[in-house]
Each structure stands twice: as C-alpha cells, then as structure tokens.
Design an enzyme around this catalytic site. Structure first.
Site, PDB file in Angstrom:
ATOM      1  N   SER A 665       0.814  -1.214   0.000  1.00  0.00           N
ATOM      2  CA  SER A 665       0.000   0.000   0.000  1.00  0.00           C
ATOM      3  C   SER A 665       0.850   1.268   0.000  1.00  0.00           C
ATOM      4  O   SER A 665       0.315   2.368  -0.169  1.00  0.00           O
ATOM      5  CB  SER A 665      -0.932   0.015   1.217  1.00  0.00           C
ATOM      6  OG  SER A 665      -0.193   0.090   2.418  1.00  0.00           O
ATOM      7  N   LYS A 708      -6.176   5.313   7.843  1.00  0.00           N
ATOM      8  CA  LYS A 708      -5.002   6.043   7.358  1.00  0.00           C
ATOM      9  C   LYS A 708      -5.300   7.536   7.244  1.00  0.00           C
ATOM     10  O   LYS A 708      -4.488   8.382   7.655  1.00  0.00           O
ATOM     11  CB  LYS A 708      -4.576   5.478   6.005  1.00  0.00           C
ATOM     12  CG  LYS A 708      -4.011   4.059   6.081  1.00  0.00           C
ATOM     13  CD  LYS A 708      -3.716   3.508   4.692  1.00  0.00           C
ATOM     14  CE  LYS A 708      -3.131   2.104   4.781  1.00  0.00           C
ATOM     15  NZ  LYS A 708      -2.863   1.504   3.462  1.00  0.00           N
TER      16      LYS A 708
END
Length: 816
Positions: A665, A708
C-alpha cells in the site's frame, strides 16, 4: 456537492458528502426500538443458512458440518438454533444400557431399549434383586424343604452307618471289636466279648497272635473299601442337594423372572438377557442368603469392603448409560470441554485394599453417547488442544461405533486385563465450529478431514447494504435490545449504530454483521444512557460508547502522536522537500486498528538499474512489500528506458521504522518519492499518500483507508490545520470511505482535503504542483513537465554510463 461542480475544488478532491455515507434517521418510521418486531430471519448469512440446511438434511456417511467464520458472527447461536429446530421434529433415539455379560465378565453387554425404558428396566432389575433376596431365603425356610433336606442327610448317614455296621458284625464273628477313636476307627481282639489288654495280648502264643493280626488285616481292608465309598456317596448327596436347592430356587425365581420377561416380550435382547439372569441365579442362589458378618478392620480402623454376596448381586443390576425418558426430539449436545473421556466416556475405579477395582456399573457416558441419534456441536479449537480427542472423534465417526476404553488402553500403554465394554453403534451428525484458518489447515494436512466433514458452512462478517438492509438492521438492534433487557434505542441511536456497522465493514456499501461486536456496543450504550439518567438510548450515548471503546484501546496511538508532536518521530506537515513523501500505514493491536504516517525517502544516483529496498535488505520487509518495490523498477523501465539502459541506482526506506514492513500500500508513495528525487522537484509535505501501483502506473485500492486518513488528519490537527493539508487515496477506495465526523467537518470547512487519484501522474501533479505531462506521438514529454524532467535525468544517467564504459574500454586498450 461533487468536486466536479465546485470550482473551488480540484477535479480530484472529494466533496464532504462523499466521505461519509450516513444513515438518515428520518428514513425510519419508528420512534424507538419498542415499535419494531423481532427479526425472524438470519441477517446476511444466506450462503451459510443454505449450507446448514443441506448438511443437516442429508443422511449420508461423511456429511458432517464445519461452521467457519470470524468470532462474533453468530456461528454458535445460528447453528444451535437450526440444529435445535430440526432436532425437535425428529424422533427420540433409544436408550442404551450396559449389563453384565455372564459368558465374558470383562466385556459388559450393551442393551438397546426404546426411549424411557432404560430407567424403568433398571428399576425393574433392582426390584427383582430385592424380591429374590426375600423370596429365595424364604423358600429355603419352609418345612417341606427342611424335611426333604433332612431326608437326604439321613439317607447319607444311614448308608455310612450300614457300611460300618457290616464291617463291625463281620469283626464280631472273628472275635474282633471295631472301636471308634478320636482319629477314626481301630480294631482290637476280644475274648468273651471283652477287649484283650495289651499285656495279655503279648502273653498269647505266637500262632494265636499271628491269626489275630491276619484277621485284623482282613477287616482293615474291608473297612478301607467301605470308607472309600463315603466321598462318592457324599458327592451324590451333594448333587441331590444341589438339585433340591435348584428346584426350590426355581420355584421362587421362575415366577418373578417370567413376569419380567412378559413385560419385555417385544425386546428379544432383553428376554435373552433375562434368561441368562435366570440361569445364573439358579447357579448362584447362595448369594441371595443374608449373611451377618463382623466388619473388617485394619489396625483398628474399619475398612469399606463390599460383602461378597452384595458384590455378586451387583451383576444383576443395569447401568443406564443414556436415558431419553424426558427427551423431546433428537438430542442436541454441546460439549464445552471435549476431553478424551468427555467424548467417548470413561470407566471409573474405586480403591479397595490398596487396589483399584471396577465393574460394568462404573462405565460412564460421553458426549458421543448422549448425542447418539441426534447432533453434537463442538468448538474445534477446544477439541484440538485436548490430547487424543481429535483422533478419538475421527475413529468413532469412521468406524460408526463408540468404544469406551481408558486412554492408557487406547494408546497401548496398559497391557493388563481391563474392562472392555461392547461398542455401541453410532449414528449422529457432528457440527464443528471454528476459524477459517483451522479449516484450511486441516483440509490440507489431515486426509481424514475432507472425508468426514464434507459440508462447509461459511459465515460472513459483512452483508451488502441496500435500502431494505438498514430497516432489517434496525430490527436486529431491536431484537438484541429486548433479549439483553436494555433501554429502548431511539431512531437516531439506531442510525448511529448502522453508521458504526458500516465503518466496521470498511466499506460504505456494506454492513458489519458481527453480532457479538454489535451486542457489546448496545450494552455499553445502555450503560452510558443509564449514567446520564436517560430513559432511552440516544445517538449521543452510542457515540459516547464508541469514543470510550477507542479511548480504552488507543494508548499506543496517543504515544505515537505525542512523539510526533515532540519531534522524536520526524513527520513534516508543511513545506516541500525533494525525494520525501509522507506514506500512510495501519497498525493493528489486538482488536484495535489505527493509521499513522511514516516518512518515506528516496535517493537516486548513477547505477545499473537497481532500486534498492533497504527494508528488504535488512530483512524488515515482507515479500509483498518487496514485490511492490520491484514493480517500481518495471514502471520506470517501461516508461523511461525503452530505448536506453536504465542507468539508475536508487534506495528507498521507511525512516525510523524498526519493525517489519509488509504490504504494497506504500508503493504509490515510494514511486512518487522516486520521481521527485529524479525530477529534483519538491513534494508538498502537507499531503500524505496511500495506494498501491502496478507497472502501468495505475493506482490500486488498499485496505484501512479510513484509519489512514484519520491518522494523518490527527497529526495535522495536533499541529494546526492550515488549509493545505490532505491525503491522496486510490480512486477505487472512495466507495470504502466512512470517515469520522471531525474529518468530514474539516473538509467541509476547506481546512483539510481528500484527493482521489487513479494514476501516478495525477498523484505526482498534486504533490509537486506541476503537471506530469503526456508524451506526444514521438514519445517526447512536454517541457517543464515532471515526466520530462525525469526522462532528462535518466537520459543523463544513461549518457554518463556510456561514457564510463567507453573510458573503461579505452583504458583496457592502452594497457601493454
């Protein structure tokens, strides 16, 4: 408002309404959960329910069930509900008993009786023993028996006396007397009817003494022959006495046992067993005579030792192993502690005189016995941690019988004679409940598993969110509220619960159906409503419960944020730097996940086309992360080095990372850092990046996007939002957004921004403020574009590499 219609927003910036897909309370027609009916269906588990119905319905060997799914998905509750419903409509199975096997005393015999008759048969046998203990002694106390026995004894005595009298008369004819002594019989010479004394006998002439000795010797032979007949006559008398006793016993026994046989004529096994009991009682009638004995002691202490007759009479009792007299339908058994003994049963022992003894009445049933004819539910993890339990279960299912034996005997550690009860036929359905990982491991490494558990019941953690789903979810909330006896939830509270379920699913189009987690939230919301003195639970109470859950688990997150604020962890949230990008990662601690930014730096130089992953070199990077870095090399070579070598050496690292790094990611952030270093263009540090990238530069979706964004937002808020900070996420992740209200509010106020990108060029343009550029038909990038600067830099590296190689070749030619 969509960003495309808002001139103040960039084309990639998301409007506030796209960041959180709220459940509108006004859509609900109810006021509180009291107005809703209980949910009468299993929500979001259509696949599992279909498999469950199939597995419970098919009656074939090996079609046992494995219910798998995450904790809190309602596996146990749903399985027990469906199993219970089906079991209630099925017939009650038979009772099972163990009785004494008169032919093989160490192998108790199993008897199968209709439901409820096991206990009644046991009671009937107990009453029979009591009646026999009264009837048999009474039969031997009658005048008729005493007279017949006395006649036998007198006949035996008369035969003995006649034989002795015959010898005595013959002795008188020979002037010899037969004298009884304490040690037996003796012969002595007589004269005129008087016994000759020893002194007088010695004075007799030698011939007369010799004659007397010969006569006595002849008589002794006759006496010896007569005495040798006595044991035979005694045996004959004893046999006649036994026949008499058997006849008397039969008169007392037959009527009682025949009456019992008549009650069980429909059960041939029981009738056969009663016939064996009848014969054994006739053979051992003496055990039914009461005996008064002094208690046994050892060193003055009484010993608990069974009387011999009491122990012998125990063989006529019945050990009811399984009793279904009070059952309604097939049994459903959940064994919480599936040890070996709890599964297949055990054989108990008692201590007597320093030794352990047992008998068939000490055989105890296990879960397999109790569930026989029905359903057995087991937790797989608990089963696997118990030694030998898993193998015992498989052995029973394969063989179709239950063998009850001690563990030492089963594994061959005991070689002495042990009790071995007759195996009981097994017919049941087993449902194992466990995690998916255990299912896949057993399926891969245990060859028996796939043959025995052919039906997988896969429980989902999420369900698709549709307009009708929110209404069904509200009924689920109402059902749990009533079951747990909680305060009613108003519709705003229910809407907030639905929002939280969406957040737990990590997808705006899905709802979490982890019922355990939902029930915990409802209980805690009720607690906060009670603390606030509220008559019913509102949205503020639900929010307080959610905040409290996070507060209890966020110690590590708080410490990390403090270290960022203090400058211990280096994270820039303003300014611009070359080759430096804020990446985003998710940390999972127990059941709590949170996002945190990480500084990613890239350095480039002349080299041989290698992008060095420092995390991988020091074995802190996992294989997926390493794959992501290698993809970067493929992207650079495919875009910029088609007709020239990639003369690049680059290094990438997560700064201040001291633990493992896994996942791809961060590959978009790493690529942006590389491109910044190559183009020598600074990257805005107020922006953070997450997303994976492929060799074509397309940005791919990642997990934990909500955590996030919120992690970087928290760091920026701690330092002060300046209106330029934000996050770049994959466009494919927009559908997963369910951000906290404070993030949405900041975006609405233009103090924070969320950008969705589909290609690395879009990300680079946002980070640097310079267009990435697209090549013309000749493959030339526009002037001043990011890609032009990267291409020029790589071309310079390639030219330098060629010069170095040429210089090296010239040096080689000049050498003598």
């Amino acid at each position: 408002m969509d960003s495309a219609k808002d001139p103040a927003r960039s084309p990639h910036e998301l409007a506030p309404e796209r960041l959180r897909h709220r459940c509108d309370p006004e859509r609900y027609e109810f006021r509180t959960t009291d107005d809703l009916e209980d949910l009468d269906q299993v929500l979001g588990q259509a696949r599992a329910v279909e498999a469950l119905r199939f597995g419970l319905g098919i009656k074939r060997t090996g079609y046992h069930l494995f219910a798998m799914g995450p904790e809190g998905s309602g596996r146990h509750t749903i399985v027990q509900r469906f199993v219970g419903e089906r079991a209630g409509a099925e017939p009650v199975p038979d009772d099972w008993c163990y009785v004494f096997d008169f032919a093989r005393p160490h192998q108790p015999r199993a008897l199968r009786l209709p439901p409820g008759q096991g206990r009644s048969f046991s009671g009937a046998m107990t009453r029979l023993v009591d009646e026999l203990r009264a009837a048999i002694p009474a039969a031997f106390e009658t005048d008729e028996y005493r007279a017949r026995r006395q006649t036998l004894e007198e006949e035996f005595s008369e035969r003995q006396e006649e034989a002795i009298e015959k010898v005595r008369k013959h002795a008188e004819e020979l002037d010899i007397a037969l004298v009884r002594t304490p040690t037996g019989f003796a012969f002595a010479p007589t004269r005129a009817g008087e016994t000759i004394a020893r002194e007088e006998f010695a004075k007799l002439p030698e011939e007369e003494r010799t004659s007397i000795a010969q006569r006595i010797e002849t008589l002794e032979g006759e006496l010896q022959r007569a005495l040798l007949l006595f044991p035979k006559w005694r045996r004959e008398a004893q046999q006649r006495l036994r026949e008499l006793n058997r006849s008397v016993t039969r008169m007392a026994v037959d009527s009682l046992i025949d009456e019992l046989k008549a009650a069980y004529t429909a059960l041939p096994q029981v009738v056969e067993y009663l016939g064996q009991v009848q014969e054994d009682v006739l053979e051992h009638a003496e055990h039914f005579h009461a005996r008064d004995s002094e208690p046994q002691t050892l060193l003055g202490l009484p010993l608990r030792v069974k009387d011999g007759s009491e122990s012998a009479l125990q063989r006529y009792l019945v050990n009811v192993l399984v009793d279904h007299g009070a059952s309604r339908g097939a049994p459903v058994v959940y064994e919480d502690q599936p040890t070996y003994d709890n599964l297949v049963g055990r054989i108990d022992h008692v201590a007597q005189m320093g030794a352990l003894v047992t008998d068939f009445t000490m055989v105890k049933s296990g879960a397999l016995h109790r569930a026989n004819g029905g359903y057995l539910i087991l937790d797989l993890r608990k089963l696997l941690v118990q030694p030998f339990s898993w193998e015992a279960l498989k052995r029973a299912l394969r063989a179709g019988v239950i063998c009850t034996e001690s563990l030492g005997q089963a594994i061959g550690l005991v070689s002495t004679m042990a009790m071995k009860p007759e195996p009981i036929p097994l017919d049941l359905k087993v449902v194992l409940v466990g995690e998916r990982l255990l299912y896949y491991l057993l399926h891969a490494y245990d060859p028996d598993f796939a043959q025995l558990f052919k039906v997988v019941v896969d429980f989902d953690a999420e369900m698709e969110r549709r307009p009708e789903s929110d209404a069904l979810y509200a009924r689920l909330v109402a059902t749990i509220v009533r079951r747990e006896k909680l305060r009613a939830f108003d519709r705003a509270a229910v809407a907030r619960v639905v929002d939280h379920a969406v957040r737990l699913a990590g997808d705006a189009a899905r709802l979490s159906i982890l019922v355990g987690t939902l029930a915990d939230l409802l209980r805690e919301s009720d607690h906060w409503a009670a603390s606030g003195g509220h008559a019913r639970v509102g949205a503020t109470d639900v929010q307080r419960a959610i905040d409290a859950q996070e507060r209890r688990a966020d110690r590590v997150r708080q410490h990390l944020r403090e270290e960022v604020q203090r400058g211990t962890i280096l994270i820039d949230t303003g300014g611009a730097k070359v080759g430096q990008v804020n990446g985003l990662s998710v940390l999972q601690l127990g059941g709590y996940a949170f996002g945190h930014p990480s500084r990613i730096t890239a350095r480039v130089r002349l080299g041989s086309g290698q992008v060095l992953d420092i995390e991988r070199e020091v074995e802190l990077g996992g294989p997926v992360h390493a794959k992501g870095v290698l993809i970067l090399t493929g992207f650079l070579a495919g875009r910029f080095a088609r007709e020239q070598p990639l003369a690049l050496a680059a290094s990438l690292v997560f700064e201040q990372s001291y633990a493992g790094v896994e996942g791809d990611s961060a590959s978009l952030a790493e690529l942006c850092a590389l491109l910044s270093a190559l183009a020598e263009l600074p990257v805005q540090q107020g922006l953070a990046v997450t997303g994976s990238v492929n060799q074509l530069g397309e940005v791919q979706a990642v997990g934990g996007v909500n955590e996030k964004i919120e992690g970087f937002f928290a760091v920026c808020r701690d330092r002060g939002l300046n209106g330029e900070q934000g996050v770049l996420i994959p466009k494919a992740n927009v559908q997963h957004l369910m951000l906290h209200e404070d993030v949405v509010q900041a975006v609405a106020e233009r103090r924070f921004h969320v950008h969705a990108v589909a290609h690395v060029d879009e990300a680079v343009a946002l980070l640097t403020g310079i267009a990435a550029g697209a090549p013309d038909p000749k493959g030339i990038w526009p002037e001043a574009s990011v890609n032009r600067r990267v291409a020029d830099r790589l071309a310079a590296f390639a030219a330098a590499a060629r010069r170095f190689r040429a210089a090296g070749e010239d040096d080689t030619e000049r050498k003598p």
